[in-house]
Design an enzyme around this catalytic site. Structure first.
Site, mmCIF file in Angstrom:
data_model
loop_
_atom_site.group_PDB
_atom_site.id
_atom_site.type_symbol
_atom_site.label_atom_id
_atom_site.label_comp_id
_atom_site.label_asym_id
_atom_site.label_seq_id
_atom_site.Cartn_x
_atom_site.Cartn_y
_atom_site.Cartn_z
ATOM 1 N N ASP A 78 -11.412 2.411 4.279
ATOM 2 C CA ASP A 78 -11.670 0.967 4.208
ATOM 3 C C ASP A 78 -13.163 0.686 4.004
ATOM 4 O O ASP A 78 -13.540 -0.437 3.657
ATOM 5 C CB ASP A 78 -11.272 0.303 5.549
ATOM 6 C CG ASP A 78 -9.981 -0.489 5.452
ATOM 7 O OD1 ASP A 78 -9.597 -0.874 4.331
ATOM 8 O OD2 ASP A 78 -9.375 -0.741 6.518
ATOM 9 N N GLN A 128 -5.082 -1.838 9.777
ATOM 10 C CA GLN A 128 -4.916 -3.128 9.089
ATOM 11 C C GLN A 128 -5.390 -4.267 9.987
ATOM 12 O O GLN A 128 -5.031 -4.338 11.161
ATOM 13 C CB GLN A 128 -3.437 -3.308 8.701
ATOM 14 C CG GLN A 128 -3.154 -4.516 7.826
ATOM 15 C CD GLN A 128 -3.649 -4.372 6.379
ATOM 16 O OE1 GLN A 128 -3.873 -3.270 5.874
ATOM 17 N NE2 GLN A 128 -3.837 -5.498 5.706
ATOM 18 N N LYS A 188 0.832 -1.211 0.000
ATOM 19 C CA LYS A 188 0.000 0.000 0.000
ATOM 20 C C LYS A 188 0.864 1.258 0.000
ATOM 21 O O LYS A 188 0.597 2.208 -0.738
ATOM 22 C CB LYS A 188 -0.950 -0.015 1.209
ATOM 23 C CG LYS A 188 -2.050 -1.074 1.075
ATOM 24 C CD LYS A 188 -2.913 -1.261 2.325
ATOM 25 C CE LYS A 188 -3.869 -2.427 2.099
ATOM 26 N NZ LYS A 188 -4.795 -2.688 3.217
HETATM 27 N N1 L34 Z 1 -8.105 -2.879 7.360
HETATM 28 N N2 L34 Z 1 -7.320 -4.936 6.690
HETATM 29 C C1 L34 Z 1 -7.851 -3.742 6.375
HETATM 30 N N3 L34 Z 1 -8.126 -3.372 5.102
HETATM 31 C C2 L34 Z 1 -7.861 -4.213 4.071
HETATM 32 O O1 L34 Z 1 -8.193 -3.877 2.815
HETATM 33 C C3 L34 Z 1 -7.279 -5.454 4.357
HETATM 34 N N4 L34 Z 1 -6.928 -6.356 3.367
HETATM 35 C C4 L34 Z 1 -7.134 -7.782 3.635
HETATM 36 C C5 L34 Z 1 -6.424 -8.096 4.969
HETATM 37 N N5 L34 Z 1 -6.616 -7.066 5.973
HETATM 38 C C6 L34 Z 1 -7.053 -5.812 5.683
HETATM 39 C C7 L34 Z 1 -5.945 -6.201 2.481
HETATM 40 O O2 L34 Z 1 -5.378 -5.148 2.278
HETATM 41 C C8 L34 Z 1 -6.476 -8.420 2.433
HETATM 42 N N6 L34 Z 1 -5.695 -7.366 1.825
HETATM 43 C C9 L34 Z 1 -4.798 -7.563 0.759
HETATM 44 C C10 L34 Z 1 -4.205 -6.511 0.071
HETATM 45 C C11 L34 Z 1 -3.317 -6.730 -0.961
HETATM 46 C C12 L34 Z 1 -3.004 -8.005 -1.353
HETATM 47 C C13 L34 Z 1 -3.592 -9.054 -0.692
HETATM 48 C C14 L34 Z 1 -4.468 -8.831 0.359
HETATM 49 C C15 L34 Z 1 -2.031 -8.222 -2.450
HETATM 50 O O3 L34 Z 1 -1.406 -7.305 -2.919
HETATM 51 N N7 L34 Z 1 -1.827 -9.477 -2.892
HETATM 52 C C16 L34 Z 1 -0.885 -9.821 -3.933
HETATM 53 C C17 L34 Z 1 0.129 -10.814 -3.405
HETATM 54 C C18 L34 Z 1 0.855 -10.334 -2.190
HETATM 55 C C19 L34 Z 1 1.776 -11.379 -1.584
HETATM 56 O O4 L34 Z 1 2.800 -11.674 -2.204
HETATM 57 O O5 L34 Z 1 1.457 -11.914 -0.509
HETATM 58 C C20 L34 Z 1 -1.671 -10.449 -5.081
HETATM 59 O O6 L34 Z 1 -1.191 -10.377 -6.209
HETATM 60 O O7 L34 Z 1 -2.725 -11.027 -4.814
#
Ligand code: L34
Length: 291
Positions: A119, A96, A52
């Site tokens: 959020d 988060q 982020k």
């Molecule tokens: N307050 N908590 C709050 N807001 C959120 O919007 C989140 N979330 C979830 C978990 N807790 C939170 C996230 O940000 C899940 N989440 C999230 C954000 C980004 C990615 C995955 C989950 C992401 O960028 N995933 C990548 C892979 C990252 C890795 O290597 O682990 C993808 O390509 O899916």
């Protein structure tokens, strides 16, 4: 089968936001500023928060991360939220999740001022969203809707099956898909851990949205030929052959389900990047309110 490329679409969305930032700067305004509260050192949370922060700087946003040890008291955390609520330099912020067990998520979420709740977790925003009023839509469901829109996926009159009923994904996702707008106007079924005949219900889905947090739960025998499949899962599965010791897998058995689906999101590179892009979009909406 067509891949719904969240990485590519999130890039488009971020480019559009970057252009908006440049316009703000040209008009003498400061850029949007997002703050993130991170409690403890959950490895996955650190990864997402870092992503982020990186995304903010790539499009010219300011960002701040406020780190707390896992032992922080709820009272201290609420005080930090009050400070951000009052800080005029911060346009929007998030706490988060997950939080340590001694902290009550509900109390924390309700403390965030709705107009800074990028959020979209506060009951005011959830309620307004449910009524179709202006509100912050939470980033994962918002990002999925954006993905459907940019690939011009037909949703009207379709049967959309949402697997999972969490407040963060399944619940809002179902509300968005049944709204009287595009994307929306679907006939929505919400299935969950107590659902009977799950396979039969999934087989009826024109659009299947899997948000249950079980690796590769959705198998090809549960998916109708030509269905649109959205995989919200990001599960870390032990894999000693990988450098990090794990690999990421979704809630969908991608290799087999992708043979049947008309469209499918990959993991990684699907819903995850869209979640981040949508958070940035919400932050822009929050920042614009001061112009
Ligand atoms: N307050 N908590 C709050 N807001 C959120 O919007 C989140 N979330 C979830 C978990 N807790 C939170 C996230 O940000 C899940 N989440 C999230 C954000 C980004 C990615 C995955 C989950 C992401 O960028 N995933 C990548 C892979 C990252 C890795 O290597 O682990 C993808 O390509 O899916």
């Amino acid at each position: 089968m067509m891949l719904l490329d969240g990485k590519e679409i999130s890039k488009q969305l971020k480019d559009e936001l970057k252009a908006e930032v440049n316009e703000m700067l040209a008009n003498g305004y400061r850029p949007p500023h997002l703050a993130v509260i991170l409690v403890g050192s959950n490895a996955a949370s650190e990864t997402y928060v870092n992503a982020k922060v990186k995304a903010c700087s790539a499009i010219g946003y300011e960002s701040s991360v406020i780190n707390f040890p896992p032992e922080i008291t709820q009272e201290m955390l609420l005080q930090a939220i009050d400070d951000l609520n009052e800080n005029e330099e911060i346009d929007g912020f998030i706490v988060q999740l997950p939080l340590p067990n001694h902290i009550d998520d509900k109390t924390v979420i309700e403390r965030v001022m709705p107009k800074k709740d990028v959020d979209g977790f506060h009951p005011i925003n959830v309620g307004k969203m449910a009524l179709g009023l202006d509100a912050f839509i939470s980033a994962t469901p918002g990002g999925i809707v954006e993905l459907l829109k940019r690939y011009e996926i037909e949703t009207e009159g379709k049967h959309c099956v949402v697997l999972g009923r969490s407040n963060i994904v399944g619940g809002p996702m179902a509300m968005l898909m049944r709204r009287n707008t595009y994307p929306g106007n679907s006939t929505v079924t919400v299935a969950h851990s107590r659902t009977k005949n799950l396979k039969q219900i999934c087989l009826q889905a024109d659009i299947l949205i899997a948000a249950i947090g079980k690796p590769e739960f959705v198998t090809e025998d549960m998916v109708k030929e030509g269905a649109v499949v959205i995989d919200v899962g990001i599960n870390r599965v032990d894999d000693p052959s990988r450098e990090k010791g794990y690999r990421l897998t979704g809630d969908v058995d991608f290799s087999n389900v992708s043979k049947k689906a008309s469209h499918i999101t990959p993991v990684p590179g699907g819903v995850g990047p869209m979640t981040i892009a949508y958070l940035l979009k919400n932050t822009m909406i929050a920042a614009r309110k001061r112009l």
